[in-house]
Structure formats: C-alpha cells, structure tokens
Design a protein around this motif. Structure first.
Motif, mmCIF file in Angstrom:
data_model
loop_
_atom_site.group_PDB
_atom_site.id
_atom_site.type_symbol
_atom_site.label_atom_id
_atom_site.label_comp_id
_atom_site.label_asym_id
_atom_site.label_seq_id
_atom_site.Cartn_x
_atom_site.Cartn_y
_atom_site.Cartn_z
ATOM 1 N N ASP A 77 0.788 -1.080 0.083
ATOM 2 C CA ASP A 77 -0.210 0.032 -0.172
ATOM 3 C C ASP A 77 0.840 1.487 -0.019
ATOM 4 O O ASP A 77 0.655 2.365 -0.669
ATOM 5 C CB ASP A 77 -0.932 0.136 1.337
ATOM 6 N N CYS A 78 1.829 1.096 0.787
ATOM 7 C CA CYS A 78 2.903 2.376 0.714
ATOM 8 C C CYS A 78 3.697 2.601 -0.618
ATOM 9 O O CYS A 78 3.677 3.588 -1.289
ATOM 10 C CB CYS A 78 3.950 2.151 1.770
ATOM 11 N N ASP A 79 3.771 1.659 -1.229
ATOM 12 C CA ASP A 79 4.355 1.717 -2.738
ATOM 13 C C ASP A 79 3.365 2.152 -3.576
ATOM 14 O O ASP A 79 3.914 2.907 -4.357
ATOM 15 C CB ASP A 79 4.858 0.192 -3.066
ATOM 16 N N SER A 80 2.252 1.775 -3.453
ATOM 17 C CA SER A 80 1.276 2.241 -4.317
ATOM 18 C C SER A 80 0.764 3.766 -3.801
ATOM 19 O O SER A 80 0.802 4.321 -5.099
ATOM 20 C CB SER A 80 -0.332 1.421 -4.121
ATOM 21 N N GLU A 133 6.260 6.915 2.319
ATOM 22 C CA GLU A 133 7.563 6.187 2.658
ATOM 23 C C GLU A 133 8.130 6.172 4.066
ATOM 24 O O GLU A 133 8.694 5.193 4.476
ATOM 25 C CB GLU A 133 8.589 7.326 2.171
ATOM 26 N N ALA A 134 7.663 7.256 4.768
ATOM 27 C CA ALA A 134 8.061 6.998 6.324
ATOM 28 C C ALA A 134 7.350 6.172 7.188
ATOM 29 O O ALA A 134 7.816 5.543 7.731
ATOM 30 C CB ALA A 134 7.745 8.654 6.977
ATOM 31 N N VAL A 135 6.006 5.946 6.602
ATOM 32 C CA VAL A 135 5.256 4.869 7.309
ATOM 33 C C VAL A 135 5.745 3.390 6.910
ATOM 34 O O VAL A 135 5.721 2.612 7.876
ATOM 35 C CB VAL A 135 3.718 5.052 6.655
ATOM 36 N N LYS A 136 6.464 3.295 5.882
ATOM 37 C CA LYS A 136 6.905 2.015 5.612
ATOM 38 C C LYS A 136 8.198 1.910 6.306
ATOM 39 O O LYS A 136 8.207 0.772 6.754
ATOM 40 C CB LYS A 136 7.218 2.157 3.915
#
Length: 614
Positions: free
Chosen positions: A202-205, A255-258
């Motif tokens: 989901d982060c990548d999307s 990106e930070a959440v990932k």
C-alpha cells in the motif's frame, strides 16, 4: 468559515449513513433516509463532495494523539488524575475487555471507509471538464487512500500483533474490499509477516501515485509526463497537487510509514517471524532521510521546535516536522500541564526514572564514576535538554519561581506551596512538572485566557534519524554505512548529542576531550544499542512513544516509578534530596509485550485467535 464547518459536519455524518447503507444494501426497507440525505450509492459518483467525504472520514479515524497521554503508563511519568484510564491500566487493570491502548474499532472503521472509497473513486466525477484534472484527482485521492490504509494496518499491528498459543506471530485480518451484509465476518488473523507485506504494498502504491510533497510549480515543464500527455497545465496541476493540498498524506509520508513499519517488524519483539531484517529497516529509513540530504538536512533546533514561536504564530512549516496535525489555537495543553500556581492542573508528572536518563553535560550517564554527578546538587551540569523538557525545583517558568519541594517559595506565604509535591490534587506527585511542548506565552486563567497556535507532530525527522540509527546499529554496528546513505548510526547519535549541547562545558564550549562516552559506545555494539534507546527516550519524550518502544524492545514494563522529595533546612537553607516510591507498575512481562485482540471480537468470531496470556 461557518458554512465550511457546516459542510464538513454534514459530510462527516453523511459518511456514517453511507457506511450503514453499504452494509445494509440487502435490507433497504430497514431504514428511510431523511430528505436532505436521500442519496443512493450511485449518486456518489455524480456528487464528488459526498465521495470525498468518505476519504475525509478516513482521515478522521487516524489514531494519532494530540496531547501527552500514554507516557503516564510507562516509567517516564505518572499523573495526578486518579481516575485516568492509562494510570489504572498501568496499575493492573489492563484486560482484553478493558484496553485503553486498543485501536481495533477505530482503525477497522477507517479501513472500511477507505475500501468503500476505492470502489467509487474511478467513477466519480472529480472535474467537470479537463480529463487531466479528472485523472490527477483520481490519482491523488487513490494515493491518499492507499497511504491511509497502510497507516491503519501499521497501528493495528503495533497495538494488536502478537503470538498466539500455537506459536505463530499474527497480525490482524486483512481486508482490502469493503464488507457488506453478505460478507463473512468470521475472518482469521493474517500472519504478522503478511500484514507487513500488505502495508509495504500500500505504501508503494501511494508513493507511485503521489508527489513526494505538495507544492506549487511554476512551469508546465515540471508536470509529470503522464499528465502532460492528457493536456494538463501548471495551474490545473497546482489545483490538485499544489500548496492547497499541504498536510494531506503525501509520497514522503507514505515512505516514512513504510520505514516505521519496518522498524517495528525488525524490533526484538517481532523480528523472528516478521520477515523484516534490521538491514532492510535501516535501508528504508535511509530512503526517507535522503530526501533532506541526510545529515545536511538535520534541523539544528529540531529538539526544541515547539519553542519556535515565530513560525508557530505564522502557521509556517517547521523543518523538523515531516508530517503534522493542523494548527490549533488553544491553551489546552498548558491548562492540563502548567503547575497549579500558573493555573494549570499539573497532570503529567515526569518521573525520577526519566530525569535519571539525562546524562551530565560531558555526555556521561549520572551513574558513571567520571560523570561528575552530585546527588546533593542533582540538576547542575546536566544535559541541557533536561531544563527544556522537565520543570524541576527552583526553575523560573513564566517569570515565576516554581518550588516543587516541600517548602514555600517565599517563607510564610502559604499560597506559594501549591506547586509543592503532593500539596493539592493538582500538584506533582513526583517532584517534577512537564515542560516540553508547552508555550510560556499562554495563560490558561479563565478570566484572562491567552491562547496561542499549537501543532502536534505526527512524524518528526528526528524520529526517522533515530530509527535509522537503531536499525543500522542492529544490522551492521555503530560505524558501518551498510545502506550507502553517507552516514552511520554513530554519526546520527553524534549529531543529536552535539545539538543537545553534550560534550561541552558550562559555557557551551566544546570540551578538549570531546564526548568520550559516545566514543566508548562506538566501540561496543551493545553499549551503542543502549545509548540509542536512551537518546530516543529523551528526544521523543511525552510524544506517546515510550509505551510502544518498551514493548517492541522487550524491556521490563513493571519498573517502579520514582520521584524526588526535596526538603529545606530552615536554619541553614540547605536542601536535601530523597528518592521516593510513587507508583507501582503491575504489568506482566510474560505476555503483555503484545496487546490483546478485543475480547468481544474473539467471543463473536471463532476464527479470531487471541494473543497468548489474554
């Protein structure tokens, strides 16, 4: 303004009606909407304000706290509010059916609304004319939705992930489509590793659809090629991705959440079955920091960002803060935490345990024989952050002398004893008051209240630097740059300690020998681990991080909370310092590193395994 607030109010409550509608599509005769809300599901694609309301409601379910709360359930602080739920939890009331730390319903609601939004976003008319605007709105909102769903699952993992009796590390049920009246609600928990994979995806999307940050462009040549091909111009691009969208979930936030998820998964409590290594976590944290050129973008005043009143009053962006709440003009944090003589309730009382975590100015822990610590003069020569974060006996705050000992500030003046330890029900219980995050130019006195602008950080860059240091040290040791980012765990901690003023004399000049304790830790990976954890404890104090850090590090949860009683010899004026026990912590270290699945959910759904011990 009132009209806008009314619209938000209507959207908010209409979203609730929408959810009910989606869940009861097979039972249309069960309710009749009011005339003003007489909408069908297909109307959402025609009226974008209602569709957007689903996304707004998703933002509204984010579990970020905006005041200091959970620290009082740790060894860092207590509260003088005897009925506080976090206090009661820490004293033994934590149960699977009494869990103040639960985010189960809040995050699952958010996921449901986001999943509903995914079913209509492509069909909704976001723009009346230009195809480019339509596609840009779709991409932005879809990217926000992916990022929100990742966040909800991250917080669910943090609060509810854990080992069941079968020895498997579980997360939560994974739902990527909306539930309705025909759904099978008896879903098993996915493994922790699979939940992490979903968050990463989901982060990548989100990152693929969103700009790193929202800002206006000045030329059409800056527009991404895919939108240029649709005929987009820079004014249209700015409408969707420009300054007006600031503070929405962006690419750098995703990106930070990932990276945050990776650090959680690579922590001692989870790394055995999470599928994420410290090296991977360090690399993901490094990706975030590359956006500000690593240590070149390190904010030299980031540890006291809340004192930057010029920027706060101007509602400006602060370099230290990667993502934040909206600005709010109030006096609530001060009303809660100012000492009673300043018309506050003194709610959050830092512990002696926490005060002891601050080293001396030369960088050495107070228990180190070379530190120079004097137990009869415990606040002299300490880490300057102590004075910024904790209000201790004898400090002047808002031009008032604060006495948290057992004697008055002015002999014989009883009104000067309200700040004394355990004097009244709003006095400190530990001998300390919280100072961090508070604005001295606020007055909570009802008859002459002065409110000021406040913001609460959701993600700080210092947090990301510390996350990188932790993971990099775990993966490669203190001085190895395994991520190729241009700096090491040692470099990060050195920068943080130099910013704090460690390794300097009383005038702030560098000591000739430097920060010798840091150098000792740099030669020993285990000592560096402890130093990094202590720096994180200090730098992120009172930001609701400590409870989760103790658990993911598998450190003792039941450390007794201590305070400091300070008495004065009336004949000589000499002060004496006595450590006192303030509050027991009745956690069970055998299983409470992992929070429970809500009891009512386990009772309702047979496929939902409980974490062991609960």
């Amino acid at each position: 303004m009132k009209r806008n607030n009314f619209l938000i109010f209507k959207i908010y409550h209409f979203c609730i009606a929408v959810a009910a509608f989606m869940l009861l599509t097979a039972c249309d005769d069960m309710f009749t909407p009011a005339d003003e809300n007489n909408r069908q599901a297909e109307d959402f694609t025609e009226e974008s304000a209602y569709a957007h309301g689903l996304l707004i409601y998703g933002y509204g379910r984010l579990p970020y706290l905006t005041t200091t709360q959970t620290d009082i359930a740790t060894d860092d602080a207590v509260t003088n509010n005897q009925n506080n739920t976090y206090k009661l939890m820490a004293e033994g009331a934590w149960q699977s059916d009494n869990n103040p730390m639960s985010v189960w319903n809040q995050c699952k609601d958010g996921i449901q609304y986001v999943n509903i939004f995914f079913t209509i976003v492509d069909q909704t008319k976001w723009a009346l004319s230009a195809a480019s605007k339509q596609q840009m709105f779709i991409d932005r909102m879809k990217g926000e939705a992916y990022g929100l769903r990742a966040l909800f699952y991250y917080y669910l993992l943090q609060a509810h992930g854990g080992y069941a009796d079968d020895g498997v590390l579980y997360g939560v049920p994974l739902l990527t489509t909306p539930e309705d009246g025909s759904s099978d609600f008896n879903q098993p928990r996915a493994t922790f590793a699979d939940c992490v994979k979903q968050i990463f995806a989901d982060c990548d999307s989100a990152m693929a659809l969103l700009p790193a940050e929202y800002k206006n462009i000045e030329s059409s040549t800056e527009i991404p090629e895919k939108y240029q091909e649709l005929g987009a111009n820079f004014s249209g691009y700015n409408l969707v991705f420009g300054d007006k969208s600031k503070n929405l979930l962006s690419g750098k936030v995703a990106e930070a959440v990932k990276a945050q998820t990776a650090l959680l998964a690579a922590s001692p409590a989870f790394r055995e079955q999470s599928g994420v290594t410290p090296a991977e976590a360090a690399t993901l944290c490094a990706n975030v920091l590359k956006r500000i050129d690593g240590l070149e973008g390190f904010d030299k005043t980031g540890n006291i960002w809340y004192k930057n009143t010029t920027k706060l009053n101007a509602l400006a962006e602060i370099p230290e803060i990667l993502w934040r709440e909206d600005y709010h003009k109030n006096a609530s944090q001060e009303s809660e935490n100012f000492p009673p003589t300043l018309y506050g309730s003194g709610r959050v009382n830092p512990s002696q345990n926490f005060v002891d975590a601050f080293p001396m100015r030369n960088g050495r822990p107070i228990g180190d024989g070379l530190s120079g610590y004097n137990p009869n003069d415990p606040y002299t020569g300490r880490d300057p952050r102590l004075e910024n974060y904790v209000l201790y006996n004898g400090q002047t705050f808002r031009k008032s002398l604060i006495i948290s000992g057992t004697y008055p500030a002015i002999n014989g003046d009883k009104s000067e004893t309200d700040d004394n330890i355990n004097s009244i029900n709003t006095s400190t219980r530990t001998g300390y008051y919280m100072k961090k995050l508070l604005r001295e130019d606020v007055s909570p006195l009802a008859s002459s209240k002065i409110e000021q602008q406040h913001l609460y950080p959701r993600i700080r860059y210092t947090e990301m630097f510390l996350a990188y240091a932790e993971a990099a040290n775990d993966a490669w040791g203190p001085k190895v740059d395994g991520a190729g980012v241009g700096f090491t765990a040692y470099d990060v901690i050195k920068a943080i300690r130099e910013r704090a003023g460690l390794g300097t004399d009383e005038w702030g000049l560098p000591l000739s020998e430097g920060d010798t304790y840091l150098e000792e830790c740099a030669a020993d990976q285990a000592k560096m681990t402890n130093l990094i954890r202590n720096e994180r404890r200090i730098e992120l104090c009172f930001e609701n991080k400590r409870f989760w850090d103790l658990r993911r590090w598998l450190l003792p949860l039941d450390e007794k909370v201590m305070g400091m009683r300070i008495d004065r010899n009336e004949a000589t004026g000499e002060l004496s310092y006595t450590r006192i026990e303030v509050e027991d912590r009745k956690y069970d270290n055998s299983y409470q590193y992992y929070g429970p699945i809500p009891k009512e959910e386990v009772l309702k759904f047979s496929n939902l395994k409980q974490n062991k011990g609960w």
